[in-house]
Enzyme design. Sequence first.
Site, PDB file in Angstrom:
ATOM      1  N   ARG A   1       0.853  -1.182   0.000  1.00 58.00           N
ATOM      2  CA  ARG A   1       0.000   0.000   0.000  1.00 58.00           C
ATOM      3  C   ARG A   1       0.897   1.241   0.000  1.00 58.00           C
ATOM      4  NH1 ARG A   1      -3.330  -2.747  -1.652  1.00 58.00           N
ATOM      5  NH2 ARG A   1      -5.460  -3.150  -0.894  1.00 58.00           N
TER       6      ARG A   1
ATOM      7  N   HIS B   1      -0.571  -0.254 -10.432  1.00 59.97           N
ATOM      8  CA  HIS B   1      -1.237  -1.210  -9.534  1.00 59.97           C
ATOM      9  C   HIS B   1      -1.575  -2.507 -10.273  1.00 59.97           C
ATOM     10  CE1 HIS B   1      -3.587  -1.245  -5.516  1.00 59.97           C
ATOM     11  NE2 HIS B   1      -3.260  -2.472  -5.860  1.00 59.97           N
TER      12      HIS B   1
END
Length: 314
Positions: A229, A277
Amino acid sequence: MKPIVPFVHNLTGPLVAEWTQALQRAAPTLDIRAFGALSEAERETVKVAIVANPDPANLLEFPNLAWVQSLWAGVDRLIHEMPGENVRIARLVDPQLADTMAEAVLAWSLFLHRGMPRYAAQQAEKQWRQHRLPTPSERCIGVLGLGHLGQKSLRRLQQNDFNVIGWSRSPKSISEVTTFHGTEGLKKLTALVDILVVLLPLTPQTRGLLDEDLFSSLKKGAALINFARGDIIDGSALLGALDTGKVDHAVLDVFPVEPLPGDDLFWTHPKVTVLPHISAPTNMTTASSIVAENLGTFFSTGQMPETVSRKAGY
């Protein structure tokens, strides 16, 4: 009558129909519906919902909701935004997801191990220069986070002869792997690694964990991979470490704001590889099958899958 299971999400475009159809095919004994297609009376019957970054306000419309099944492995946003302390959260535990992540960790570790960023920079300058290549066993890779994804990635790196060590917040024993834990253990690990791989969940304890102090404890010229993250890393501290050469290169797949804003310095930094991502996308087929099995068990026996601790954050 089939149990009604709402699919609450923020997906757009073709993905909405693709996911809905995949879930319904995998769970033919359930009636999987869009949130907006449920009447008020039907919403009162809902005990479980399938979610993908849902609007928390929508979940308040289900007064008898007991738990939600996430389509993603990461549930940090759900933990903070899910209304009702009694509503449990099950993250997706998919062996295929772990395999995909391990593949990505290996691929980008090899990218750094083989000096790809350096040779790309040399090509731009039309420089013909060779550099010494250590063996994989000479390259120490440290994995932060020793859950399912972390352990799978450790094994994949070991299978390719890398010297691998790991760290977790609390003690964890893994065969044939040197592990560290706690604050002091993190300092010991960072002093040893050539490549640092971040696979931690985002919790109050891991937010900002990779800060100026941590980067200062790294060997000069170490590299970084973040597939966890964005908020785990202090971006300003990382930029400083890159500029001083403390960190040689960073492969970043996750960011505090996504998509990454166009004016973000990471886009143009010569020592940063920006990825959108993509390190471990959820496999629609295997995920739908696992979700269907979890829901089928619940409606048959009342048993939920393992759920996360909101206090611990995972």
